[in-house]
Design a protein around this motif. Structure first.
Motif, mmCIF file in Angstrom:
data_model
loop_
_atom_site.group_PDB
_atom_site.id
_atom_site.type_symbol
_atom_site.label_atom_id
_atom_site.label_comp_id
_atom_site.label_asym_id
_atom_site.label_seq_id
_atom_site.Cartn_x
_atom_site.Cartn_y
_atom_site.Cartn_z
ATOM 1 N N MET A 1 1.645 -1.809 -0.125
ATOM 2 C CA MET A 1 0.219 0.375 0.692
ATOM 3 C C MET A 1 0.699 0.974 -0.327
ATOM 4 O O MET A 1 1.524 1.433 0.557
ATOM 5 C CB MET A 1 -0.925 -0.181 1.279
ATOM 6 C CG MET A 1 -1.789 1.089 1.160
ATOM 7 S SD MET A 1 -2.761 1.527 2.973
ATOM 8 C CE MET A 1 -3.071 -0.092 3.417
ATOM 9 N N GLY A 2 0.942 2.818 -0.466
ATOM 10 C CA GLY A 2 1.642 3.380 -0.993
ATOM 11 C C GLY A 2 1.026 4.519 -0.240
ATOM 12 O O GLY A 2 0.305 4.550 0.314
ATOM 13 N N LEU A 3 1.687 5.457 0.066
ATOM 14 C CA LEU A 3 1.588 6.769 1.049
ATOM 15 C C LEU A 3 0.240 7.397 0.173
ATOM 16 O O LEU A 3 0.290 7.819 -1.498
ATOM 17 C CB LEU A 3 2.309 8.058 1.382
ATOM 18 C CG LEU A 3 3.457 6.944 1.897
ATOM 19 C CD1 LEU A 3 4.990 8.034 2.033
ATOM 20 C CD2 LEU A 3 3.023 7.150 3.529
ATOM 21 N N VAL A 4 -0.917 8.179 0.830
ATOM 22 C CA VAL A 4 -1.773 8.924 -0.128
ATOM 23 C C VAL A 4 -1.107 11.282 0.349
ATOM 24 O O VAL A 4 -0.608 10.827 1.530
ATOM 25 C CB VAL A 4 -2.535 8.893 0.562
ATOM 26 C CG1 VAL A 4 -4.065 9.367 0.416
ATOM 27 C CG2 VAL A 4 -3.004 7.630 0.039
ATOM 28 N N ASP A 5 -0.903 11.870 -0.771
ATOM 29 C CA ASP A 5 -0.221 12.786 -0.451
ATOM 30 C C ASP A 5 -2.273 13.473 -0.558
ATOM 31 O O ASP A 5 -2.877 13.964 -1.151
ATOM 32 C CB ASP A 5 0.345 12.845 -1.574
ATOM 33 C CG ASP A 5 0.149 14.381 -1.922
ATOM 34 O OD1 ASP A 5 0.312 15.528 -1.386
ATOM 35 O OD2 ASP A 5 0.991 15.456 -2.471
ATOM 36 N N LEU A 6 -1.549 13.866 1.266
ATOM 37 C CA LEU A 6 -3.181 14.144 1.254
ATOM 38 C C LEU A 6 -3.766 15.626 0.618
ATOM 39 O O LEU A 6 -4.852 15.802 0.624
ATOM 40 C CB LEU A 6 -3.415 14.792 3.064
ATOM 41 C CG LEU A 6 -3.451 13.793 3.674
ATOM 42 C CD1 LEU A 6 -3.517 13.308 5.374
ATOM 43 C CD2 LEU A 6 -4.793 12.237 3.443
ATOM 44 N N ALA A 7 -2.571 16.375 1.127
ATOM 45 C CA ALA A 7 -2.425 17.999 0.332
ATOM 46 C C ALA A 7 -2.993 16.996 -1.357
ATOM 47 O O ALA A 7 -4.150 18.886 -1.861
ATOM 48 C CB ALA A 7 -1.618 19.224 0.567
ATOM 49 N N ALA A 8 -2.457 16.709 -2.307
ATOM 50 C CA ALA A 8 -2.637 16.493 -3.540
ATOM 51 C C ALA A 8 -4.188 15.643 -3.114
ATOM 52 O O ALA A 8 -5.422 16.195 -4.370
ATOM 53 C CB ALA A 8 -2.247 15.928 -3.721
ATOM 54 N N ARG A 13 -10.007 17.469 -4.784
ATOM 55 C CA ARG A 13 -11.601 17.408 -4.018
ATOM 56 C C ARG A 13 -12.106 18.664 -4.713
ATOM 57 O O ARG A 13 -13.322 18.731 -5.087
ATOM 58 C CB ARG A 13 -11.658 17.374 -2.529
ATOM 59 C CG ARG A 13 -11.377 15.949 -2.503
ATOM 60 C CD ARG A 13 -11.543 14.843 -0.355
ATOM 61 N NE ARG A 13 -12.862 15.163 -0.634
ATOM 62 C CZ ARG A 13 -12.632 15.881 0.625
ATOM 63 N NH1 ARG A 13 -11.676 16.081 1.646
ATOM 64 N NH2 ARG A 13 -13.756 16.577 1.011
ATOM 65 N N GLU A 14 -11.353 19.819 -4.363
ATOM 66 C CA GLU A 14 -11.787 20.816 -4.125
ATOM 67 C C GLU A 14 -11.562 21.843 -6.466
ATOM 68 O O GLU A 14 -12.735 22.015 -6.475
ATOM 69 C CB GLU A 14 -10.626 21.985 -4.473
ATOM 70 C CG GLU A 14 -10.467 22.672 -1.854
ATOM 71 C CD GLU A 14 -9.443 22.902 -2.231
ATOM 72 O OE1 GLU A 14 -8.750 23.255 -2.495
ATOM 73 O OE2 GLU A 14 -9.158 23.647 -0.809
#
Length: 71
Positions: A1-8, A13-14
């Motif tokens: 499982m990879g890391l999720v870039d929360l800012a991206a 979503r925006e």
């Protein structure tokens, strides 16, 4: 499982919420139908809520009056 870039993810979503609003607003301006305007308002709120905390969304939800369409 990879890391999720929360800012991206938030940026994505925006942009999606903004795009939905732009389409809904354009349709409302074109048709001038009440239902299309209401949908544009919902899309705007969804866009604004992307940048809010869960507490802010709950507070807003408790202070918005629903309007019934008059006939």
């Amino acid at each position: 499982m990879g890391l999720v870039d929360l800012a991206a993810e938030r940026d994505r979503r925006e942009v999606e919420a903004w795009d939905r609003f732009v389409v809904a607003q354009s349709r409302a301006y074109e048709t001038l139908r009440y239902e299309d305007g209401r949908e544009a308002a919902r899309a705007w709120r969804a866009f604004v809520e992307v940048g809010m905390t869960a507490d802010q969304v709950r507070w807003l939800g408790g202070n918005v009056t629903s309007f019934e369409r008059r006939r």
